[in-house]
Design a protein around this motif. Structure first.
Motif, PDB file in Angstrom:
ATOM      1  N   TYR A  87       0.782  -1.182  -0.112  1.00 20.78           N
ATOM      2  CA  TYR A  87      -0.035  -0.136  -0.042  1.00 20.78           C
ATOM      3  C   TYR A  87       0.867   1.216   0.133  1.00 20.78           C
ATOM      4  O   TYR A  87       0.551   2.142  -0.663  1.00 20.78           O
ATOM      5  N   ALA A 137       2.271   1.707  -3.514  1.00 21.05           N
ATOM      6  CA  ALA A 137       1.253   2.094  -4.358  1.00 21.05           C
ATOM      7  C   ALA A 137       0.904   3.363  -4.265  1.00 21.05           C
ATOM      8  O   ALA A 137       0.640   4.257  -5.031  1.00 21.05           O
ATOM      9  N   GLU A 138       0.578   3.852  -2.783  1.00 17.88           N
ATOM     10  CA  GLU A 138       0.743   5.453  -2.529  1.00 17.88           C
ATOM     11  C   GLU A 138       1.726   6.455  -3.122  1.00 17.88           C
ATOM     12  O   GLU A 138       1.174   7.228  -3.683  1.00 17.88           O
ATOM     13  N   ALA A 182       0.756   6.473  -6.655  1.00 22.34           N
ATOM     14  CA  ALA A 182      -0.223   7.208  -6.944  1.00 22.34           C
ATOM     15  C   ALA A 182      -0.155   8.759  -7.143  1.00 22.34           C
ATOM     16  O   ALA A 182      -0.545   9.624  -7.646  1.00 22.34           O
ATOM     17  N   ILE A 240      -6.592   4.185  -3.973  1.00 25.30           N
ATOM     18  CA  ILE A 240      -6.238   3.031  -4.239  1.00 25.30           C
ATOM     19  C   ILE A 240      -7.027   1.893  -4.288  1.00 25.30           C
ATOM     20  O   ILE A 240      -7.978   2.215  -3.536  1.00 25.30           O
ATOM     21  N   THR A 283      -8.371  -2.171  -4.692  1.00 24.42           N
ATOM     22  CA  THR A 283      -8.058  -3.168  -4.443  1.00 24.42           C
ATOM     23  C   THR A 283      -9.195  -4.479  -4.524  1.00 24.42           C
ATOM     24  O   THR A 283     -10.301  -3.965  -4.838  1.00 24.42           O
ATOM     25  N   VAL A 287      -8.907   3.989   0.179  1.00 25.81           N
ATOM     26  CA  VAL A 287      -8.587   2.706  -0.529  1.00 25.81           C
ATOM     27  C   VAL A 287     -10.000   2.113  -0.747  1.00 25.81           C
ATOM     28  O   VAL A 287     -11.101   1.773  -0.209  1.00 25.81           O
TER      29      VAL A 287
END
Length: 422
Positions: free
Chosen positions: A269, A272-273, A276, A284, A286, A312
């Motif tokens: 995470y 991914a942030e 992003a 994000i 999932t 998320v």
């Protein structure tokens, strides 16, 4: 002579009030991108529809299924385009009804968009219906719930006649709802989650965590196959690949076994942030479904969410596995996801993962290794694969760095030779 065209109907786009024209333009761009492989002649708005024409005969029929899969399209009709000549549009109505296959009952539904044509809708119904009754004497006219409806639409100097009309995927056109980063594996769930966010108008930028170098890179190429299966209707422009195997090995050595999976996901995470932020993505995404596996309990979800500040999104959170499988089959990714491939999801898995993590134990495990250094290292090792997409724009930071400093901050990963042409 009548030509074949596709008439696109939309629903949610038509409810956007003063922003409707903006959404229509995005939908038109999406249809053009999806039909890039066809001889597209025009794609324009006409009286609450989008008219798609082709310069080569037969391509409207071939493009029909592609357009039906474009997010934002509520329905597609394969129509005959004729002049306002009764002989022409009546012949087209006979051809349209003949294409309908087996049926016992039918009716005509005529509509004109303005009053510059002498015949009203009721008169058109009677005129076309009389011709159809003569051409199909064994069939009956039925006003309520007929087997086939022949539509006659008089718009802007032309007449469009169709009986074949199929439902599209609906939703909003890709690019109308901002950008999100999706955690994409080669499994069943995350491609469905990605498709659902695309259907809501988001530009999806997938990030794949590979088990490399601890495993082979097979899952990376399955993810590329999944992206190709979603195209051309769902436009994905870039896939980020994070070699995650060594980081998992380090976590497995330094952290309690039962908390490994939570640590893996917290690192995922966080990386991914970072991606992003570079991409300008606002969330994000999932493929998690509540209670499906050990990491997807409420306590564990909260422990993972804590590490990021971006929202998320979990579009599958209330779906069971059978529902997800059915959707994967519908969008064409299920068979690819069923192929065996070692990836980070099965690497260094504990025998008994924690299902109800206590936050103080999570914090203790988090401090057992240098997570900040690991995140920086993983971000620096990120690779990417670019795909053709009309909705995707390269991050400004990439453009500026490429123009001013030379190479982009991440390494471009090209497909294998045997994959690049598929």
């Amino acid at each position: 002579m009548a030509s074949r065209v596709c008439l696109v109907h939309y629903h949610e786009v038509g409810l956007k009030g003063k922003n409707r024209a903006h959404f229509e333009r995005i939908l038109i761009d999406s249809i053009k991108a999806a039909c890039a492989a066809f001889s597209l002649a025009s794609c324009t708005r006409i009286s609450g529809h989008i008219l798609v024409t082709f310069s080569v005969p037969g391509e409207a029929e071939r493009a029909f299924d592609v357009i039906r899969r474009v997010p934002g399209v509520a329905r597609v009709s394969l129509a005959f385009h004729t002049n306002r000549d009764p002989d022409e549009y009546c012949r087209a109505a006979v051809s349209a009804l003949r294409e309908a296959g087996e049926f016992e009952s039918f009716k005509v539904a005529a509509k004109r968009s303005n009053t510059d044509y002498a015949l009203g809708s009721l008169e058109l119904n009677a005129q076309v219906g009389e011709v159809l009754c003569g051409a199909f004497p064994q069939k009956r006219v039925q006003m309520h719930h007929p087997d086939v409806v022949v539509h006659v639409l008089v718009v802007q100097g032309s007449v469009y006649v169709y009986a074949r009309s199929e439902r599209g995927v609906g939703g909003l056109p890709v690019g109308s709802a901002g950008k999100v980063v999706t955690l994409l594996s080669s499994g069943i769930d995350s491609p469905v989650a990605t498709w659902l966010l695309s259907r809501r108008g988001a530009v999806c930028v997938p990030v794949h965590f590979s088990g490399r170098p601890q495993t082979a890179d097979t899952s990376e190429y399955l993810c590329q196959d999944i992206i190709r299966a979603l195209a051309p209707s769902v436009q994905i422009g870039r896939l980020y690949v994070v070699p995650f195997g060594d980081a998992q090995r380090e976590i497995s050595i330094k952290c309690p076994g039962k908390l490994r999976v939570i640590m893996y996901r917290r690192i995922m995470y966080a990386v991914a942030e970072r991606i992003a932020r570079i991409e300008g993505a606002k969330a994000i995404v999932t493929g998690e479904s509540l209670g499906q596996v050990a990491s997807q309990t409420l306590e564990n979800i909260a422990a993972v969410n804590e590490v990021v500040t971006l929202p998320v999104l979990r579009p599958l959170i209330g779906s069971d596995k059978q529902e997800i499988i059915e959707r994967a089959e519908q969008i064409g990714t299920y068979d690819i996801s069923c192929e065996t491939a070692p990836d980070c999801c099965t690497l260094f898995m504990p025998r008994a993962p924690e299902t109800h993590a206590r936050i103080d134990e999570v914090h203790e495990a988090w401090e057992a290794f240098d997570h900040d250094e690991m995140i920086d290292r993983l971000v620096a090792s990120v690779e990417y694969v670019d795909f053709e997409s009309a909705s995707y724009r390269r991050p400004r930071r990439f453009r500026e760095r490429h123009e001013e400093l030379g190479p982009a901050p991440f390494a471009e990963r090209r497909p294998r030779e045997d994959e690049s042409s598929s």
